[in-house]
Design an enzyme around this catalytic site. Sequence first.
Site, mmCIF file in Angstrom:
data_model
loop_
_atom_site.group_PDB
_atom_site.id
_atom_site.type_symbol
_atom_site.label_atom_id
_atom_site.label_comp_id
_atom_site.label_asym_id
_atom_site.label_seq_id
_atom_site.Cartn_x
_atom_site.Cartn_y
_atom_site.Cartn_z
ATOM 1 N N CYS A 197 0.866 -1.187 0.000
ATOM 2 C CA CYS A 197 0.000 0.000 0.000
ATOM 3 C C CYS A 197 0.900 1.234 0.000
ATOM 4 O O CYS A 197 2.075 1.145 -0.369
ATOM 5 C CB CYS A 197 -0.989 -0.023 1.162
ATOM 6 S SG CYS A 197 -0.245 0.025 2.804
ATOM 7 N N ASN A 241 2.322 1.427 4.306
ATOM 8 C CA ASN A 241 2.624 0.153 4.984
ATOM 9 C C ASN A 241 2.321 0.226 6.482
ATOM 10 O O ASN A 241 3.026 -0.380 7.300
ATOM 11 C CB ASN A 241 4.073 -0.295 4.728
ATOM 12 C CG ASN A 241 4.381 -1.734 5.153
ATOM 13 O OD1 ASN A 241 5.518 -2.046 5.508
ATOM 14 N ND2 ASN A 241 3.398 -2.616 5.114
ATOM 15 N N CYS A 280 -1.445 0.786 7.373
ATOM 16 C CA CYS A 280 -2.882 0.500 7.531
ATOM 17 C C CYS A 280 -3.321 -0.749 6.751
ATOM 18 O O CYS A 280 -3.650 -1.773 7.350
ATOM 19 C CB CYS A 280 -3.728 1.695 7.087
ATOM 20 S SG CYS A 280 -3.490 3.166 8.100
ATOM 21 N N ARG A 281 -3.346 -0.661 5.427
ATOM 22 C CA ARG A 281 -3.945 -1.726 4.622
ATOM 23 C C ARG A 281 -3.031 -2.937 4.431
ATOM 24 O O ARG A 281 -3.452 -4.086 4.681
ATOM 25 C CB ARG A 281 -4.375 -1.175 3.255
ATOM 26 C CG ARG A 281 -5.517 -0.176 3.350
ATOM 27 C CD ARG A 281 -5.691 0.592 2.051
ATOM 28 N NE ARG A 281 -4.548 1.481 1.807
ATOM 29 C CZ ARG A 281 -4.379 2.226 0.726
ATOM 30 N NH1 ARG A 281 -5.278 2.186 -0.238
ATOM 31 N NH2 ARG A 281 -3.326 3.007 0.608
ATOM 32 N N SER A 282 -1.809 -2.723 3.953
ATOM 33 C CA SER A 282 -0.965 -3.894 3.656
ATOM 34 C C SER A 282 -0.559 -4.677 4.912
ATOM 35 O O SER A 282 -0.417 -5.906 4.826
ATOM 36 C CB SER A 282 0.238 -3.529 2.780
ATOM 37 O OG SER A 282 1.061 -2.565 3.381
ATOM 38 N N ASP A 332 -8.297 3.844 1.286
ATOM 39 C CA ASP A 332 -7.349 4.177 2.349
ATOM 40 C C ASP A 332 -8.136 4.611 3.588
ATOM 41 O O ASP A 332 -8.824 5.633 3.554
ATOM 42 C CB ASP A 332 -6.445 5.307 1.873
ATOM 43 C CG ASP A 332 -5.303 5.560 2.835
ATOM 44 O OD1 ASP A 332 -5.396 5.127 4.000
ATOM 45 O OD2 ASP A 332 -4.312 6.180 2.422
#
Length: 151
Positions: A7, A10, A12-14, A123
């Site tokens: 993301c 690195n 939140c999402r990934s 996001d």
Amino acid sequence: MNILMVCLGNICRSPLAEGIMQHKIKERGLNWTVDSAGTGDWHSGDLPDRRSIETAHKHGIDLSQQRARQIRKADFEAFDHILVMDASNYQNVSQLTQNETHRAKIELILNYATPGRNQQVPDPYYGGDEGFEQVFQMLDLACEKFLEQYA
Ligand code: 4NP
């Protein structure tokens, strides 16, 4: 099989994608590896966002050993699949590649959940806690479908 989740930050999402896939790999006893990285380096060395850690924890997944890092060129050799969250990640990661073999490894992760739709993982950074749970559910489904296809 080596999978890299990517993301922007690195944090939140990934990290969620890494934790979810790691959990499923372990459950199935697969000899796969998963890692995550960001296209940016502002958060290098940081823990995942508190909201990602808490959301994962609710689902029995521990992200506390993860630390953010930026994607690097060697990742295109080390990993078989580079799964990105959104179109901007796709563009930024593509720009680091030097050949078609490496470019072909980059995919939008939600194309495993909804093939051919090019849907993006939003996001959640500037939103509330509920955005993190939504992201968790999207990533959980995509990881499940990825495993159905390759495991
Ligand atoms: P991520 O979210 O890409 O899912 O880790 C973000 C985290 C931090 C920032 C942007 C996105 N930031 O600009 O600091």
